[in-house]
Design an enzyme around this catalytic site. Structure first.
Site, mmCIF file in Angstrom:
data_model
loop_
_atom_site.group_PDB
_atom_site.id
_atom_site.type_symbol
_atom_site.label_atom_id
_atom_site.label_comp_id
_atom_site.label_asym_id
_atom_site.label_seq_id
_atom_site.Cartn_x
_atom_site.Cartn_y
_atom_site.Cartn_z
ATOM 1 N N SER A 167 0.863 1.423 5.576
ATOM 2 C CA SER A 167 1.692 2.183 4.627
ATOM 3 C C SER A 167 2.073 3.395 4.988
ATOM 4 C CB SER A 167 1.006 2.332 3.147
ATOM 5 O OG SER A 167 0.881 1.152 2.440
ATOM 6 N N LYS A 189 5.927 4.056 4.995
ATOM 7 C CA LYS A 189 6.835 4.357 4.048
ATOM 8 C C LYS A 189 7.303 5.733 3.913
ATOM 9 C CE LYS A 189 4.506 1.362 0.612
ATOM 10 N NZ LYS A 189 3.299 1.063 1.236
ATOM 11 N N SER A 213 1.691 4.158 -3.270
ATOM 12 C CA SER A 213 1.918 3.505 -2.050
ATOM 13 C C SER A 213 2.415 1.928 -2.469
ATOM 14 C CB SER A 213 0.743 3.382 -1.124
ATOM 15 O OG SER A 213 1.161 2.953 0.014
ATOM 16 N N LYS A 232 0.965 10.870 3.718
ATOM 17 C CA LYS A 232 1.031 9.577 3.550
ATOM 18 C C LYS A 232 -0.266 8.967 4.092
ATOM 19 C CE LYS A 232 2.414 5.844 1.322
ATOM 20 N NZ LYS A 232 1.081 5.577 1.159
#
Length: 432
Positions: free
Chosen positions: A109, A112, A176, A276
């Site tokens: 993720s 992202k 997420s 993130k």
């Protein structure tokens, strides 16, 4: 009768002219000597005047500092993980260190970050602005049960749900949500595939040479990158105020799903301001992070990435990546300090005047830079032309020290001892 008559001889003497005076031959050598001295003096004068007709050579300035120098001391040794990849960079200064090579790895993720970056560059938001509204389609809502069954990271959505761009980005970056990443991609480009093409084009433009995206969520293990490439992207993303605002949040409220929480448990601790997390079986634990440290009164943003940390499941993988990141940040904070490169009064250049005259040009104040031992700093002296007469302690030019691409440190330069042009007598003596 008169007196005695005068002598005939006396009469004759009065009648004859006086004989010429006899020349003194002893005066001739003195006259010749005087003439010789006069000629010598005249010749010597001509000889002495000759160097006075020639212009004095211009003074020269020779730098005594190198064009660059490394901050003294032992380069820091960071506590790198045993596996995977990692990199630490300081905005404006450069890379502090890296580990694990440059083989592209799955990034989960962390993908992202690029999804949000593309959205915000295509649809910029001002600070606090909600932006345009998106409507969740029936097909997107219908996909939610199957996505949940696969164990994806999601936020609940419903057909006809209206959500703002900011709220959608919060869903992508905090909990997420894979499904919201796909919804944003289709909203921006008409289809997920078209959006992925845009992601790869942006990566190329940013110089992320070892990155390839196959989806906007990172669920696909064929989406790969490196710690280096992710640091490049993170630095650019954090320059977007809305991105920086969102990733710094610990939670947010969005329609249908309600309150969502940030998976990045480091946010708000030790200066961490984002960015993130990511974790899958193929990628392991991943984290791209940013932190702000204050060093010598100056705020520095640290950007880093840790990829491929092992673990049996997401909680273990993230615990591992959080532990590695905390250690790296502590060591980074310890390595950063204010360092003196040039002391106040230290000589920067030598001035060489005509006929041996000279002086120096010195730093008026000490030159201090923020960095770590081993970091190379560029030095540039801007010194105007010097005349043959300079006063002691006069301001004359400046010295600039630049570490990385950060803000230069500038100090004034001053002359050392006074320097005077040579006198006429000094010029004659030197010529002889």
């Amino acid at each position: 009768m008169g007196g005695l008559a005068e002598s005939p001889t006396e009469d004759l003497g009065r009648l004859l002219p006086a004989p010429p005076a006899r020349r003194d031959r002893r005066r001739l050598p003195w006259a010749l000597g005087g003439l010789l001295v006069l000629l010598l003096l005249l010749g010597g004068g001509l000889y002495a005047v000759a160097p006075l007709r020639d212009p004095l050579p211009a003074p020269t300035v020779e730098l005594t500092l190198p064009a660059s120098m490394a901050i003294p001391g032992t380069a820091p040794r960071l506590p790198w993980p045993r596996s995977g990849q990692a990199m630490i960079s300081v905005d404006g200064l450069g890379t502090l260190g890296a580990f694990g090579g440059s083989k592209p790895l799955p990034i989960a993720s962390v993908t992202k970050v690029m999804t949000a970056y593309v959205i915000l560059t295509e649809h910029p938001l001002a600070a606090g602005e909600q932006g345009p509204k998106l409507t969740v389609s029936a097909a997107q809502a219908a996909a939610y049960p199957a996505e949940k069954a696969r164990g994806e990271s999601l936020v609940e959505v419903r057909a006809g749900e209206v959500i703002t761009e900011r709220q959608a980005l919060q869903a992508v970056l905090l909990p997420s949500a894979n499904n919201m990443a796909r919804i944003l991609a289709a909203w921006d480009s008409g289809s997920v595939a078209a959006f992925v093409d845009k992601m790869n084009a942006v990566a190329d433009d940013l110089g992320m040479s070892d990155t390839h995206y196959t989806d906007p969520s990172g669920l696909d293990p064929d989406t790969v990158s490196t710690a280096r490439d992710q640091v490049i992207l993170a630095s650019r993303a954090m320059a977007l105020p809305t991105f920086a605002e969102i990733v710094k949040q610990k939670q947010a409220t969005i329609p249908v799903a309600g309150t969502v929480r940030n998976y990045n448990e480091l946010v708000g601790r030790n200066g961490v301001v984002g960015i993130k997390t990511g974790s899958t079986d193929e990628a392991g634990g991943c984290l791209v992070f940013a932190a702000v440290l204050t060093v010598g009164g100056r705020k520095l943003r640290i950007v880093g990435a840790v990829l491929g940390q092992p673990g049996a499941n997401t909680p273990v993988q993230l615990d591992r990546v959080f532990a590695v990141t905390r250690s790296l940040l502590r060591s980074t904070a310890a390595a950063l300090a204010v360092h003196t490169l040039v002391e106040a009064g230290e000589q920067v250049a030598t001035v060489r005047g005509p006929l041996g005259a000279g002086s120096t040009i010195n730093a008026a104040e000490k030159v201090e830079v923020v960095g770590w031992p081993g970091l190379r700093v560029r030095l540039a002296a801007q010194i105007p032309a010097v005349s043959s007469r300079i006063a002691a302690g006069a301001e004359h030019g400046q010295l600039t020290a630049t570490a990385g691409v950060g803000k230069p440190v500038v100090t004034t330069l001053r002359t050392g001892a006074a320097m005077e042009p040579p006198t006429t007598w000094e010029r004659i003596r030197r010529h002889r």
